[in-house]
Motif scaffolding. Structure first.
Motif, mmCIF file in Angstrom:
data_model
loop_
_atom_site.group_PDB
_atom_site.id
_atom_site.type_symbol
_atom_site.label_atom_id
_atom_site.label_comp_id
_atom_site.label_asym_id
_atom_site.label_seq_id
_atom_site.Cartn_x
_atom_site.Cartn_y
_atom_site.Cartn_z
ATOM 1 N N ILE A 133 0.842 -1.194 0.000
ATOM 2 C CA ILE A 133 0.000 0.000 0.000
ATOM 3 C C ILE A 133 0.867 1.230 0.000
ATOM 4 O O ILE A 133 0.534 2.246 -0.572
ATOM 5 N N ALA A 134 2.028 1.142 0.619
ATOM 6 C CA ALA A 134 2.892 2.324 0.742
ATOM 7 C C ALA A 134 3.311 2.806 -0.635
ATOM 8 O O ALA A 134 3.391 2.036 -1.583
ATOM 9 N N SER A 135 3.595 4.083 -0.736
ATOM 10 C CA SER A 135 3.935 4.635 -2.047
ATOM 11 C C SER A 135 5.274 4.120 -2.523
ATOM 12 O O SER A 135 5.469 3.899 -3.709
ATOM 13 N N HIS A 136 6.211 3.922 -1.606
ATOM 14 C CA HIS A 136 7.519 3.426 -2.008
ATOM 15 C C HIS A 136 7.820 2.149 -1.250
ATOM 16 O O HIS A 136 7.482 2.019 -0.086
ATOM 17 N N SER A 137 8.463 1.221 -1.929
ATOM 18 C CA SER A 137 8.923 0.046 -1.191
ATOM 19 C C SER A 137 10.325 -0.300 -1.663
ATOM 20 O O SER A 137 10.746 0.045 -2.761
ATOM 21 N N LEU A 138 11.050 -0.991 -0.801
ATOM 22 C CA LEU A 138 12.441 -1.316 -1.087
ATOM 23 C C LEU A 138 12.478 -2.477 -2.060
ATOM 24 O O LEU A 138 12.029 -3.572 -1.725
ATOM 25 N N SER A 139 12.988 -2.235 -3.269
ATOM 26 C CA SER A 139 12.991 -3.345 -4.222
ATOM 27 C C SER A 139 14.345 -4.039 -4.280
ATOM 28 O O SER A 139 14.419 -5.208 -4.604
ATOM 29 N N ASP A 140 15.438 -3.308 -3.972
ATOM 30 C CA ASP A 140 16.735 -3.963 -4.039
ATOM 31 C C ASP A 140 17.751 -3.178 -3.224
ATOM 32 O O ASP A 140 17.595 -1.972 -3.033
#
Lengths: 207, 220
Positions: A133-140
């Motif tokens: 749901i959050a606008s940003h998420s840690l992808s790498d």
């Protein structure tokens, strides 16, 4: 109708059931498989326009009706996931409440739906669990370890430096924002201690 | 014992930096400047290096001295600049490299007066020695943005719009970097585990650096 799992969408389903009942079983099964694969994915439509046109000719039903049917089936899967229904419950619901044809030959359709549900349920639920749901998420996270050996103010140093690049994915635009930070030994230790305290909280949660 | 001049370059390199030669020359011209004032200059240059004062404090003091001793502001500026340069150059080689006697000899060759040499010696080998070296190494170099603060939230997702029963941990990070950016983002548990593993790996590698053969050449 109020006993059904699909109490919210029963009118939608009513409209499509006759179409569903008239479909060829093998093609229906393939359709179900494809829909189950893509249920719950964010930002993805299940069939492209081309594919919809092909389906139109294959099933001999108008494109609008096909679209409605696909949406209905997807809706059924999503609702089943929401309530985490057991297959037998789903079967009863489809036959008794939703007027999937009852006679032996076409009862098969409801069973196809339930079979597909049994095999894909885990996957669909996992996919739904991991939606962000959050606008940003840690992808790498990428990193290098460098050693500084010389600089303008000191001719000879031995200075280990860790450089992290955090890649943050914006869920709406799929853009990746790269943030680079530098850590020397002390800073890295402090960061690690924070990560450890988070881990101990996670462990406490799991027990 | 052979004279150190035969096997070792002076601490400031193999040519005399212009800032230093100008400083010495100007000091000779301003013989009316009393030693306590010079002492104060040297002390100011030390705090300049330690970043303990803003540049305006030093300039204010120089302006005051201009009026007090009736010497041109540019000349005082040259002298002050020379002192700061000497300290910077002295801090540049590794700490063990700078021996007191050799350092004093080098300063004498530059034609500084004995009192001034004594002052420099006290600064470089005095109480603030470690701090001076630390500042030279850590502050005067380019750095990428650092992590100023790191806040985190560990929540548990109970239900969502798509699942009526779902017990999943949910991790949020808030980074504040020195580049004035505040980043709030969700961290999937899998990525968090990878991050933790990689950080531990990095720390282990950092510790092992001291043991690596090629880097032994950098022992200071």
């Amino acid at each position: 109708m109020s006993n059904s799992i699909f109490s919210d969408g029963s009118s939608k389903i009513k409209a499509c059931v006759s179409h569903i009942n008239s479909l060829n079983e093998i093609k229906f099964k393939k359709l179900l498989q494809r829909i189950a694969e893509k249920t719950g994915r964010q930002n993805e439509t299940i069939f492209t326009l081309d594919e919809l046109n092909k389906l139109e000719s294959a099933f001999e039903i108008s494109a609008d009706n096909i679209k409605q049917m696909i949406e209905t089936l997807e809706y059924m899967f999503l609702q089943s996931a929401y309530h985490l229904v057991k297959p037998q419950v789903l079967l009863n619901d489809l036959v008794n409440e939703q007027n999937f044809d009852e006679n032996k030959h076409v009862l098969y359709k409801a069973k196809l739906v339930v079979e597909q549900w049994s095999s894909s349920a885990k996957e669909i639920v996992e996919r739904l669990k991991s939606t962000h749901i959050a606008s940003h998420s840690l992808s790498d996270v990428r990193w290098t370890l460098d050693v500084g050996i010389s600089q303008a103010s000191k001719s000879k140093v031995k200075r280990p430096t860790a450089i992290y690049e955090f890649q943050l994915k914006n869920d709406q635009t799929q853009e990746i924002e790269k943030v680079q930070t530098e850590f020397n030994k002390e800073e890295l230790y402090a960061f690690f201690e924070k990560l450890e305290s988070i881990q101990s909280q996670l462990d406490a949660l799991m027990t | 014992m052979p004279d150190h001049r035969s096997y070792q370059d002076p601490f400031y390199g193999w040519t005399i930096p212009k800032a230093v030669s100008l400083c010495v020359q100007t000091l000779k011209e301003c013989s009316s400047l009393p030693f306590p004032a010079i002492q104060k200059f040297i002390a100011l240059s030390e705090s300049q290096i330690l970043n303990e004062q803003s540049s305006t404090t030093a300039l204010d003091h120089l302006t005051k001295c201009t009026k007090k001793y009736d010497i041109a502001f540019e000349k005082l500026l040259i002298i002050y600049n020379g002192f700061v340069t000497i300290l910077r150059l002295a801090l540049k080689p590794p700490a063990a490299f700078l021996k007191p006697d050799i350092f004093k000899d080098d300063l004498r060759d530059l034609k500084f007066s004995e009192e001034i040499i004594e002052e420099f010696h006290n600064i470089l080998f005095g109480s603030k020695r470690d701090q001076l070296y630390l500042t030279a190494q850590e502050s005067d170099r380019p750095r990428l943005s650092l992590l100023k603060s790191f806040d985190w939230n560990l929540d548990v997702t109970l239900t969502t719009a798509s699942l009526s029963r779902c017990v999943e941990p949910l991790l949020f990070f808030k980074f504040q970097t020195t580049g004035n950016r505040t980043l709030t983002f969700e961290v999937p548990i899998k990525k968090f585990n990878e991050l933790r593993y990689n950080t531990a790996l990095l720390l282990k590698e950092m510790e092992e650096i001291d043991g690596k053969q090629t880097l032994k050449l950098l022992e200071t």
